[in-house]
Motif scaffolding. Structure first.
Motif, mmCIF file in Angstrom:
data_model
loop_
_atom_site.group_PDB
_atom_site.id
_atom_site.type_symbol
_atom_site.label_atom_id
_atom_site.label_comp_id
_atom_site.label_asym_id
_atom_site.label_seq_id
_atom_site.Cartn_x
_atom_site.Cartn_y
_atom_site.Cartn_z
ATOM 1 N N TYR A 146 -9.670 -13.466 9.529
ATOM 2 C CA TYR A 146 -10.295 -12.148 9.619
ATOM 3 C C TYR A 146 -11.092 -11.986 10.905
ATOM 4 O O TYR A 146 -11.337 -10.862 11.352
ATOM 5 C CB TYR A 146 -11.160 -11.883 8.387
ATOM 6 C CG TYR A 146 -10.342 -11.891 7.103
ATOM 7 C CD1 TYR A 146 -9.400 -10.896 6.847
ATOM 8 C CD2 TYR A 146 -10.467 -12.928 6.184
ATOM 9 C CE1 TYR A 146 -8.617 -10.925 5.707
ATOM 10 C CE2 TYR A 146 -9.690 -12.968 5.035
ATOM 11 C CZ TYR A 146 -8.764 -11.967 4.806
ATOM 12 O OH TYR A 146 -7.987 -12.002 3.675
ATOM 13 N N TYR A 149 -9.270 -9.865 13.792
ATOM 14 C CA TYR A 149 -9.097 -8.408 13.852
ATOM 15 C C TYR A 149 -9.879 -7.813 15.026
ATOM 16 O O TYR A 149 -11.043 -8.179 15.257
ATOM 17 C CB TYR A 149 -9.592 -7.755 12.558
ATOM 18 C CG TYR A 149 -8.617 -7.808 11.404
ATOM 19 C CD1 TYR A 149 -7.531 -6.932 11.349
ATOM 20 C CD2 TYR A 149 -8.783 -8.710 10.362
ATOM 21 C CE1 TYR A 149 -6.640 -6.966 10.290
ATOM 22 C CE2 TYR A 149 -7.901 -8.750 9.288
ATOM 23 C CZ TYR A 149 -6.828 -7.871 9.260
ATOM 24 O OH TYR A 149 -5.941 -7.903 8.212
ATOM 25 N N GLN A 287 -11.490 -4.649 5.370
ATOM 26 C CA GLN A 287 -10.218 -5.266 5.704
ATOM 27 C C GLN A 287 -9.025 -4.415 5.314
ATOM 28 O O GLN A 287 -7.976 -4.482 5.967
ATOM 29 C CB GLN A 287 -10.125 -6.637 5.018
ATOM 30 C CG GLN A 287 -9.029 -7.546 5.544
ATOM 31 C CD GLN A 287 -7.687 -7.357 4.877
ATOM 32 O OE1 GLN A 287 -6.646 -7.629 5.455
ATOM 33 N NE2 GLN A 287 -7.683 -6.865 3.645
ATOM 34 N N GLU A 288 -9.148 -3.595 4.297
ATOM 35 C CA GLU A 288 -8.000 -2.797 3.862
ATOM 36 C C GLU A 288 -7.767 -1.569 4.745
ATOM 37 O O GLU A 288 -6.724 -0.928 4.630
ATOM 38 C CB GLU A 288 -8.163 -2.422 2.387
ATOM 39 C CG GLU A 288 -8.000 -3.645 1.466
ATOM 40 C CD GLU A 288 -8.081 -3.309 -0.001
ATOM 41 O OE1 GLU A 288 -8.773 -2.335 -0.351
ATOM 42 O OE2 GLU A 288 -7.458 -4.023 -0.815
ATOM 43 N N ILE A 289 -8.730 -1.240 5.591
ATOM 44 C CA ILE A 289 -8.522 -0.240 6.651
ATOM 45 C C ILE A 289 -9.047 -0.853 7.951
ATOM 46 O O ILE A 289 -10.051 -0.419 8.510
ATOM 47 C CB ILE A 289 -9.212 1.112 6.343
ATOM 48 C CG1 ILE A 289 -10.640 0.917 5.787
ATOM 49 C CG2 ILE A 289 -8.389 1.933 5.387
ATOM 50 C CD1 ILE A 289 -11.408 2.240 5.649
ATOM 51 N N PRO A 290 -8.346 -1.895 8.439
ATOM 52 C CA PRO A 290 -8.920 -2.732 9.498
ATOM 53 C C PRO A 290 -8.979 -2.092 10.868
ATOM 54 O O PRO A 290 -9.663 -2.597 11.757
ATOM 55 C CB PRO A 290 -7.969 -3.932 9.516
ATOM 56 C CG PRO A 290 -6.653 -3.356 9.084
ATOM 57 C CD PRO A 290 -7.011 -2.344 8.032
ATOM 58 N N GLN A 291 -8.275 -0.963 11.045
ATOM 59 C CA GLN A 291 -8.205 -0.377 12.375
ATOM 60 C C GLN A 291 -9.406 0.499 12.710
ATOM 61 O O GLN A 291 -9.422 1.140 13.754
ATOM 62 C CB GLN A 291 -6.914 0.432 12.537
ATOM 63 C CG GLN A 291 -6.844 1.719 11.723
ATOM 64 C CD GLN A 291 -6.316 1.514 10.321
ATOM 65 O OE1 GLN A 291 -6.322 0.398 9.794
ATOM 66 N NE2 GLN A 291 -5.853 2.589 9.705
ATOM 67 N N PRO A 327 -1.908 1.276 13.192
ATOM 68 C CA PRO A 327 -2.651 0.217 12.494
ATOM 69 C C PRO A 327 -2.208 -1.178 12.938
ATOM 70 O O PRO A 327 -1.041 -1.410 13.236
ATOM 71 C CB PRO A 327 -2.303 0.450 11.021
ATOM 72 C CG PRO A 327 -0.974 1.129 11.060
ATOM 73 C CD PRO A 327 -0.968 1.978 12.298
ATOM 74 N N GLU A 328 -3.174 -2.086 13.004
ATOM 75 C CA GLU A 328 -2.903 -3.496 13.223
ATOM 76 C C GLU A 328 -3.324 -4.235 11.969
ATOM 77 O O GLU A 328 -4.270 -3.840 11.296
ATOM 78 C CB GLU A 328 -3.665 -4.011 14.442
ATOM 79 C CG GLU A 328 -3.274 -3.292 15.717
ATOM 80 C CD GLU A 328 -3.874 -3.910 16.970
ATOM 81 O OE1 GLU A 328 -3.601 -5.095 17.230
ATOM 82 O OE2 GLU A 328 -4.603 -3.219 17.674
ATOM 83 N N GLY A 329 -2.618 -5.307 11.618
ATOM 84 C CA GLY A 329 -2.859 -5.889 10.312
ATOM 85 C C GLY A 329 -2.969 -7.394 10.277
ATOM 86 O O GLY A 329 -3.216 -8.057 11.289
ATOM 87 N N PHE A 330 -2.755 -7.938 9.072
ATOM 88 C CA PHE A 330 -2.993 -9.344 8.753
ATOM 89 C C PHE A 330 -2.229 -10.301 9.666
ATOM 90 O O PHE A 330 -2.828 -11.224 10.230
ATOM 91 C CB PHE A 330 -2.641 -9.558 7.283
ATOM 92 C CG PHE A 330 -3.062 -10.876 6.713
ATOM 93 C CD1 PHE A 330 -4.317 -11.026 6.133
ATOM 94 C CD2 PHE A 330 -2.212 -11.956 6.718
ATOM 95 C CE1 PHE A 330 -4.716 -12.248 5.588
ATOM 96 C CE2 PHE A 330 -2.592 -13.172 6.176
ATOM 97 C CZ PHE A 330 -3.850 -13.311 5.612
ATOM 98 N N GLU A 332 -1.026 -9.884 12.644
ATOM 99 C CA GLU A 332 -1.522 -9.776 14.021
ATOM 100 C C GLU A 332 -2.869 -10.468 14.186
ATOM 101 O O GLU A 332 -3.116 -11.139 15.201
ATOM 102 C CB GLU A 332 -1.635 -8.308 14.430
ATOM 103 C CG GLU A 332 -0.303 -7.598 14.608
ATOM 104 C CD GLU A 332 0.237 -6.994 13.316
ATOM 105 O OE1 GLU A 332 1.231 -6.250 13.374
ATOM 106 O OE2 GLU A 332 -0.347 -7.258 12.242
#
Length: 390
Positions: A146, A149, A287-291, A327-330, A332
């Motif tokens: 995490y 991010y 984390q569920e809307i990490p951008q 969006p970028e995620g887990f 990445e």
């Protein structure tokens, strides 16, 4: 993202061995994606199953050369350390109880290490492993992903810039629902080793997700937790392991914190949230809307910061992979950790200094702090929630 730092420095990719994470493993696939995303590593060898014949079969499917298919971890480390073209790094993604033995063996052979959390199951093992890493002067990366991010790094950069002022309050929660039912009664439950105390460690919920929440507090605030008062227990009736932990925190600068984690909140997915407040403003990340990162400076309009958007600081911009609004995620975020570790490893091999912006990835020292925190929380709970100093 900038050009590949490894091939630029070494003229080749880093040769990586993976321990664990065979087909069917969620985290194994994530590690392989992360290793390949920036073309910094090539999967050279590995032990992908506890059964040698199955591991060899998987290795062949992954395209491993026949002379680099080994029977077990010791065989792999011995043979690779004797090769002129031996591996540069060992990645470990096995159940918690084997992290110490595999990581220590890799370090003792002089290899750099990338390891899943927690660092170890016991405090004594964590101290021994950390000491070995320091003595060997190898790169050790712990995959608290995490921290990879972009907006988590933006939050840290804002703290480091002084934009939030003196940190006064932290609120962190990690809420999952995968154990809302007594699935441990099912012998075929996925990752059933997590229900075995000897393999998962002394606290189920703290080892699995509590260490992530703890690490996120330390990463963003850059402060140590000086004391904890905690309660651990089970929400699901009849459960024999803890699926919930709540705690009050004291920070080294006098700030206060609230911490709670659970894997038994029915209907929840992977809700990791953190709010950090200083005397000049607050940041919030989910984390569920990490951008997006919400930044609320005192006496000024609130701001919503996004990757590659206005106001993004260098530590965040370095790991922003795509254009604003996407969006970028887990995977990445995981790859950003792998890329940072690759830059540090390549610099160690070449005898140069890595980019300072690459050097915020979690290390064995962070892993030791995580194991210390788990031990202190357990001690606090055992003693009726009294404050335990770290």
């Amino acid at each position: 993202m900038t050009e590949n730092p490894v091939t630029k420095l070494l003229g080749r990719r880093l040769r990586i061995a993976m321990i664990g994470g065979g087909p069917g493993s969620f985290i194994g696939g994530i590690h392989r994606i992360a290793a390949r995303m920036d073309d910094c590593y090539e999967l050279t060898t590995g032990i992908f199953s506890s059964r040698p014949e199955r591991s060899a079969e998987i290795a062949r499917d992954f395209g491993i050369a026949p002379d680099r298919i080994y029977n077990d971890v010791d065989h792999l480390l011995e043979r690779e350390s004797a090769r002129d073209d031996g591996i540069d790094v060992v990645a470990i993604m096995t159940p918690n109880d084997s992290h110490y033995s595999y990581a220590m063996a890799a370090v003792n052979h002089g290899f750099n290490v990338i390891c899943d959390k927690p660092l170890t199951n016991t405090l004594e093992e964590a101290r021994q492993l950390h000491a070995a890493v320091v003595e060997a002067k190898v790169v050790f990366c712990l995959t608290h992903n995490y921290t990879g991010y972009p907006m988590v790094r933006q939050a840290r950069a804002l703290v480091e810039s002084g934009a939030l002022g003196e940190i006064r309050l932290v609120q962190v929660e990690y809420v999952q629902g995968g154990k809302a039912e007594p699935i441990e009664m099912d012998s075929d439950a996925p990752r059933s080793w997590k229900f075995e105390p000897a393999r998962r460690g002394p606290s189920a919920v703290m080892g699995d997700i509590g260490t992530h929440a703890h690490n996120l507090v330390r990463y963003i605030t850059t402060l140590e937790i000086s004391a904890v008062a905690a309660e651990l227990g089970a929400i699901v009736p009849g459960r024999e392991f803890d699926d919930y932990a709540g705690a009050f925190l004291r920070l080294e600068n006098g700030g206060r914190g609230v911490f709670w984690v659970t894997q038994a909140a029915a209907g929840m997915d992977n809700s990791l949230k953190i709010r950090v407040s200083g005397d000049k403003g607050t940041v919030e990340w989910q984390q569920e809307i990490p951008q997006q990162l919400d930044y609320r400076p005192l006496h000024e309009p609130a701001q919503r910061i996004v990757p590659n958007g206005p106001g993004v600081l260098p530590l965040s911009k370095r790991v922003s992979r795509i254009v604003k609004g996407h969006p970028e995620g887990f995977p990445e975020a995981f790859a950003n950790i792998y890329r940072d570790a690759a830059e540090a490893i390549a610099a160690r091999i070449a005898g140069t200094t890595p980019d300072p912006l690459a050097m915020t990835f979690p290390t064995a020292a962070d892993g030791l702090k995580g194991v210390e925190f788990v031990a202190a929380a357990i001690e606090s709970n055992t003693n009726g929630g009294r404050w335990i100093d770290l």
